[in-house]
Design an enzyme around this catalytic site. Structure first.
Site, mmCIF file in Angstrom:
data_model
loop_
_atom_site.group_PDB
_atom_site.id
_atom_site.type_symbol
_atom_site.label_atom_id
_atom_site.label_comp_id
_atom_site.label_asym_id
_atom_site.label_seq_id
_atom_site.Cartn_x
_atom_site.Cartn_y
_atom_site.Cartn_z
ATOM 1 N N TYR A 58 -25.402 29.010 -56.452
ATOM 2 C CA TYR A 58 -26.127 29.974 -55.598
ATOM 3 C C TYR A 58 -27.162 30.821 -56.349
ATOM 4 C CZ TYR A 58 -23.927 28.539 -51.357
ATOM 5 O OH TYR A 58 -23.572 27.788 -50.274
ATOM 6 N N GLU B 213 -17.142 28.593 -48.039
ATOM 7 C CA GLU B 213 -16.941 27.320 -48.744
ATOM 8 C C GLU B 213 -15.695 27.344 -49.626
ATOM 9 O OE1 GLU B 213 -20.894 26.635 -50.406
ATOM 10 O OE2 GLU B 213 -21.691 26.622 -48.364
ATOM 11 N N ARG C 262 -24.220 10.052 -49.197
ATOM 12 C CA ARG C 262 -24.535 10.004 -47.762
ATOM 13 C C ARG C 262 -23.282 10.337 -46.969
ATOM 14 N NH1 ARG C 262 -28.672 9.694 -49.994
ATOM 15 N NH2 ARG C 262 -30.367 8.193 -49.753
ATOM 16 N N PRO D 184 -18.655 8.669 -34.316
ATOM 17 C CA PRO D 184 -17.662 9.745 -34.135
ATOM 18 C C PRO D 184 -17.027 9.697 -32.752
ATOM 19 C CG PRO D 184 -19.909 10.643 -34.088
ATOM 20 C CD PRO D 184 -20.032 9.203 -34.464
ATOM 21 N N GLY E 5 -28.585 13.797 -39.809
ATOM 22 C CA GLY E 5 -29.576 14.287 -40.761
ATOM 23 C C GLY E 5 -29.463 15.795 -40.767
HETATM 24 C C1 LIG Z 1 -22.846 14.086 -40.447
HETATM 25 C C2 LIG Z 1 -23.451 12.717 -40.609
HETATM 26 C C3 LIG Z 1 -22.757 11.602 -40.170
HETATM 27 C C4 LIG Z 1 -23.329 10.352 -40.295
HETATM 28 N N1 LIG Z 1 -22.629 9.257 -39.829
HETATM 29 C C5 LIG Z 1 -23.163 8.020 -39.931
HETATM 30 C C6 LIG Z 1 -22.459 6.882 -39.444
HETATM 31 O O1 LIG Z 1 -21.340 6.993 -38.940
HETATM 32 N N2 LIG Z 1 -23.046 5.669 -39.565
HETATM 33 C C7 LIG Z 1 -24.295 5.521 -40.125
HETATM 34 O O2 LIG Z 1 -24.768 4.375 -40.218
HETATM 35 N N3 LIG Z 1 -24.978 6.582 -40.576
HETATM 36 C C8 LIG Z 1 -24.437 7.821 -40.509
HETATM 37 N N4 LIG Z 1 -25.137 8.892 -41.000
HETATM 38 C C9 LIG Z 1 -26.439 8.667 -41.670
HETATM 39 C C10 LIG Z 1 -26.205 8.304 -43.138
HETATM 40 O O3 LIG Z 1 -25.684 9.420 -43.832
HETATM 41 C C11 LIG Z 1 -27.485 7.875 -43.863
HETATM 42 O O4 LIG Z 1 -28.474 8.843 -43.636
HETATM 43 C C12 LIG Z 1 -27.977 6.508 -43.383
HETATM 44 O O5 LIG Z 1 -26.987 5.512 -43.673
HETATM 45 C C13 LIG Z 1 -29.282 6.127 -44.098
HETATM 46 O O6 LIG Z 1 -29.051 6.198 -45.483
HETATM 47 P P1 LIG Z 1 -29.795 5.203 -46.470
HETATM 48 O O7 LIG Z 1 -29.483 5.618 -47.853
HETATM 49 O O8 LIG Z 1 -29.558 3.788 -46.090
HETATM 50 O O9 LIG Z 1 -31.307 5.489 -46.139
HETATM 51 P P2 LIG Z 1 -32.263 6.482 -46.941
HETATM 52 O O10 LIG Z 1 -32.723 5.839 -48.190
HETATM 53 O O11 LIG Z 1 -31.612 7.780 -47.010
HETATM 54 O O12 LIG Z 1 -33.460 6.536 -45.908
HETATM 55 C C14 LIG Z 1 -33.238 7.059 -44.604
HETATM 56 C C15 LIG Z 1 -34.400 6.701 -43.709
HETATM 57 O O13 LIG Z 1 -35.547 7.334 -44.202
HETATM 58 C C16 LIG Z 1 -36.583 6.398 -44.353
HETATM 59 N N5 LIG Z 1 -37.384 6.782 -45.534
HETATM 60 C C17 LIG Z 1 -36.961 6.876 -46.807
HETATM 61 N N6 LIG Z 1 -37.967 7.261 -47.595
HETATM 62 C C18 LIG Z 1 -39.060 7.402 -46.790
HETATM 63 C C19 LIG Z 1 -40.391 7.761 -46.995
HETATM 64 N N7 LIG Z 1 -40.836 8.066 -48.217
HETATM 65 N N8 LIG Z 1 -41.216 7.790 -45.923
HETATM 66 C C20 LIG Z 1 -40.781 7.477 -44.690
HETATM 67 N N9 LIG Z 1 -39.520 7.116 -44.434
HETATM 68 C C21 LIG Z 1 -38.675 7.092 -45.465
HETATM 69 C C22 LIG Z 1 -35.911 5.051 -44.575
HETATM 70 O O14 LIG Z 1 -36.737 4.013 -44.144
HETATM 71 C C23 LIG Z 1 -34.689 5.194 -43.702
HETATM 72 O O15 LIG Z 1 -34.988 4.814 -42.377
HETATM 73 C C24 LIG Z 1 -24.595 10.181 -40.891
HETATM 74 C C25 LIG Z 1 -25.278 11.303 -41.361
HETATM 75 C C26 LIG Z 1 -24.729 12.560 -41.219
HETATM 76 C C27 LIG Z 1 -25.483 13.751 -41.725
HETATM 77 C C1 HEM Z 2 -27.842 30.840 -48.887
HETATM 78 C C2 HEM Z 2 -28.232 29.739 -49.464
HETATM 79 C C3 HEM Z 2 -28.353 28.405 -48.776
HETATM 80 C C4 HEM Z 2 -28.798 28.116 -47.519
HETATM 81 C C5 HEM Z 2 -29.276 29.084 -46.441
HETATM 82 C C6 HEM Z 2 -28.727 26.675 -47.368
HETATM 83 C C7 HEM Z 2 -29.092 25.979 -46.219
HETATM 84 C C8 HEM Z 2 -28.916 24.625 -46.037
HETATM 85 C C9 HEM Z 2 -29.197 23.918 -44.805
HETATM 86 C C10 HEM Z 2 -29.747 24.537 -43.529
HETATM 87 C C11 HEM Z 2 -28.856 22.619 -45.006
HETATM 88 C C12 HEM Z 2 -28.937 21.467 -43.979
HETATM 89 C C13 HEM Z 2 -27.574 21.285 -43.343
HETATM 90 C C14 HEM Z 2 -27.497 20.046 -42.468
HETATM 91 O O1 HEM Z 2 -27.533 18.932 -43.001
HETATM 92 O O2 HEM Z 2 -27.424 20.175 -41.231
HETATM 93 C C15 HEM Z 2 -28.387 22.490 -46.359
HETATM 94 C C16 HEM Z 2 -28.013 21.307 -46.937
HETATM 95 C C17 HEM Z 2 -27.832 21.166 -48.273
HETATM 96 N N1 HEM Z 2 -27.735 22.176 -49.211
HETATM 97 FE FE1 HEM Z 2 -27.931 24.150 -48.872
HETATM 98 N N2 HEM Z 2 -28.262 26.123 -48.525
HETATM 99 C C18 HEM Z 2 -28.021 27.138 -49.397
HETATM 100 C C19 HEM Z 2 -27.526 27.012 -50.674
HETATM 101 C C20 HEM Z 2 -27.370 25.813 -51.333
HETATM 102 C C21 HEM Z 2 -26.996 25.683 -52.715
HETATM 103 C C22 HEM Z 2 -26.676 26.831 -53.639
HETATM 104 C C23 HEM Z 2 -26.982 24.353 -52.994
HETATM 105 C C24 HEM Z 2 -26.659 23.711 -54.315
HETATM 106 C C25 HEM Z 2 -27.541 23.240 -55.101
HETATM 107 C C26 HEM Z 2 -27.323 23.646 -51.771
HETATM 108 C C27 HEM Z 2 -27.379 22.274 -51.631
HETATM 109 C C28 HEM Z 2 -27.549 21.619 -50.440
HETATM 110 C C29 HEM Z 2 -27.536 20.161 -50.301
HETATM 111 C C30 HEM Z 2 -27.370 19.155 -51.431
HETATM 112 C C31 HEM Z 2 -27.724 19.889 -48.940
HETATM 113 C C32 HEM Z 2 -27.842 18.509 -48.271
HETATM 114 C C33 HEM Z 2 -29.295 18.116 -48.344
HETATM 115 C C34 HEM Z 2 -29.619 16.805 -47.675
HETATM 116 O O3 HEM Z 2 -28.718 16.096 -47.211
HETATM 117 O O4 HEM Z 2 -30.814 16.495 -47.620
HETATM 118 N N3 HEM Z 2 -27.555 24.566 -50.789
HETATM 119 N N4 HEM Z 2 -28.420 23.720 -46.964
#
Ligand SMILES: Cc1cc2nc3c(=O)[nH]c(=O)nc-3n(C[C@H](O)[C@H](O)[C@H](O)COP(=O)(O)OP(=O)(O)OC[C@H]3O[C@@H](n4cnc5c(N)ncnc54)[C@H](O)[C@@H]3O)c2cc1C
Ligand code: HEM
Length: 406
Positions: A95, A137, A206, A281, A399
């Site tokens: 943090y 947390e 992921r 889910p 996402g």
């Molecule tokens: C709470 C939660 C639950 C989830 N549950 C599931 C689930 O049950 N099943 C499931 O299949 N997925 C689920 N997902 C989604 C999963 O976590 C991944 O995001 C998904 O599998 C894609 O990951 P990846 O590494 O294959 O793609 P990534 O490499 O992360 O890319 C994601 C997308 O972004 C695009 N992308 C990447 N880079 C660029 C760029 N530079 N410009 C434009 N586009 C780009 C890719 O083409 C792709 O379509 C869940 C996500 C969350 C947050």
């Molecule tokens: C008060 C401080 C913080 C706020 C307000 C904040 C806010 C958020 C929000 C809004 C998300 C997106 C949640 C979602 O996926 O729906 C997120 C994801 C995340 N946060 Fe934070 N965050 C904070 C501190 C931190 C810290 C200290 C870390 C550690 C380095 C961190 C690491 C991450 C990571 C790794 C993700 C997931 C990113 C992704 O999947 O792209 N955050 N946070």
């Protein structure tokens, strides 16, 4: 406690955050990754490239500023983010690092407008907000580790079985490698999967929703293969899981997390509305719901492209036999001749307000929504316009949720 003066200063920055929030968070992440490249092992690079995480953080900072004098109002959002943080392994020592770079980014973007008073007020406010996250947390880490079958951080799981569910969707049955007990979970929750792929500079994490009943000796995740299309590269982890990971291989999982859960104590009708792989889910929730069905309507509405892309047809059919008041409605956007012949769906096109209204017996119900961004925006806004209560609409987005226009 923040002083009245600090609160007023933070509130006075709301218009600036509305205007420059995204520029600030973009600047923040650039600084963060330059000075702490090790954090590239934790953050999702695709979300960064598409600016979804920057939008979500800007949204969270703005919401905190708006509610700085009544932070209780943002507790549900804090919990949703804290679940994600906990599942990723974000720790309290991170943090101050984030705070330092966020303040520097505010200073850099606002230039002369960032007076000492403003920076001082934001430093104090960040401390208060960070403390709320850290205490939420800490409780979550404690619960994850000390529940029966629980664990800290990431645990090794063996892929016991790989099962195709549709042309692009495959399930992975995962059993703890140590042979120990397995924590239960709330239907609707997800796990974070950490993979260390050959030829990749960083580990990638992921989230995947758990797609089976909590009463099993394994966890099941179900993954859609994100193929390359036009200017979008192939998804890293999903393609790796589909193409490289075999039965017997090991994946690393953190304990189940998430606030998108079955509200089983609610005796009213339940309605699940999903699109594509957003079904995962829902399957877990349907199975748990049928174990305690109370004779109220239970409605499953699902959108897929066509029959070949439509996962879990058999499991949903089995559910609707089990549950007396179950109804299933399927919508295909591009049905094939075979789908038409087999009458696999009830509605052609996309889920829209008119169709939803025609099939929903009531909006006095619990709604669960999961799918792509445009799907979520349409369905959630339609439910609102039909009169569903905000507290009855539960949604999961695959996402950063704050990047949605909900
Ligand atoms: C709470 C939660 C639950 C989830 N549950 C599931 C689930 O049950 N099943 C499931 O299949 N997925 C689920 N997902 C989604 C999963 O976590 C991944 O995001 C998904 O599998 C894609 O990951 P990846 O590494 O294959 O793609 P990534 O490499 O992360 O890319 C994601 C997308 O972004 C695009 N992308 C990447 N880079 C660029 C760029 N530079 N410009 C434009 N586009 C780009 C890719 O083409 C792709 O379509 C869940 C996500 C969350 C947050
Ligand atoms: C008060 C401080 C913080 C706020 C307000 C904040 C806010 C958020 C929000 C809004 C998300 C997106 C949640 C979602 O996926 O729906 C997120 C994801 C995340 N946060 Fe934070 N965050 C904070 C501190 C931190 C810290 C200290 C870390 C550690 C380095 C961190 C690491 C991450 C990571 C790794 C993700 C997931 C990113 C992704 O999947 O792209 N955050 N946070």
């Amino acid at each position: 406690m923040l002083s009245e003066n600090t609160i007023q200063i933070i509130k006075s920055t709301v218009p600036v955050l509305e205007q420059h929030g995204l520029t600030i968070t973009k600047c923040f992440y650039k600084k963060l990754f330059t000075n702490h490249p090790e954090l590239l092992n934790v953050f999702n690079h695709a979300n960064q490239q598409q600016e979804r995480q920057q939008m979500a953080l800007a949204q969270a900072v703005l919401a905190s500023a708006k509610h700085i004098d009544q932070l209780a109002a943002i507790v549900p959002v804090v919990k949703q983010i804290a679940h994600k943080h906990r599942s990723l392994g974000v720790k309290k020592e991170h943090y101050p690092i984030v705070g330092k770079h966020l303040l520097e980014a505010i200073q850099e973007v606002l230039g002369d407008a960032a007076t000492d008073d403003i920076i001082q007020a934001w430093a104090e406010a960040y401390g208060v907000i960070a403390d709320i996250f850290i205490s939420t947390e800490t409780e979550m880490y404690d619960q994850a580790a000390h529940q029966s079958g629980g664990w800290e951080d990431f645990r090794a799981f063996v892929v016991a079985r790989k099962q195709e569910e549709s042309d692009k969707i495959t399930s992975f049955y995962l059993e703890p490698q140590d042979g120990g007990a397995l924590a239960s979970f709330e239907p609707g929750q997800y796990v974070s999967v950490k993979v260390d792929m050959p030829n990749e500079a960083h580990t990638h994490i992921r989230q995947y929703s758990l797609s089976d009943s909590p009463r099993k000796a394994y966890y099941r995740i179900t993954v859609k293969r994100e193929d390359a299309v036009q200017d979008r590269p192939a998804g890293k982890v999903s393609v790796y899981l589909h193409e490289q990971v075999k039965e017997g291989d090991v994946l690393y999982l953190s304990a189940p997390a998430g606030d998108f859960t079955l509200q089983s104590e609610d005796q009213r009708p339940h309605v699940w509305i999903s699109a594509g792989v957003g079904v995962t889910p829902m399957i877990s929730m349907l199975k748990a719901h049928s174990e305690q069905a109370n004779g109220q309507p239970a409605i499953f509405i699902h959108a897929a492209e066509h029959g070949a892309a439509h996962a879990f047809q058999d499991e949903v059919a089995a559910w609707s036999k089990d549950e007396a008041q179950a109804k299933t409605y399927i919508c295909y956007s591009e049905p094939t001749e075979e789908d038409k012949h087999k009458q696999l769906y009830q509605h052609e096109g996309r889920i829209d307000a008119e169709w939803l209204q025609s099939i929903l017996p009531t909006t006095d119900a619990k709604f669960y929504v999961c799918g792509s961004a445009p799907f979520m925006e349409t369905v959630v806004n339609t439910l609102r316009s039909l009169g569903a209560q905000e507290s009855d609409i539960h949604s999961e987005y695959f996402g950063p949720k704050g990047s949605l226009k909900l």
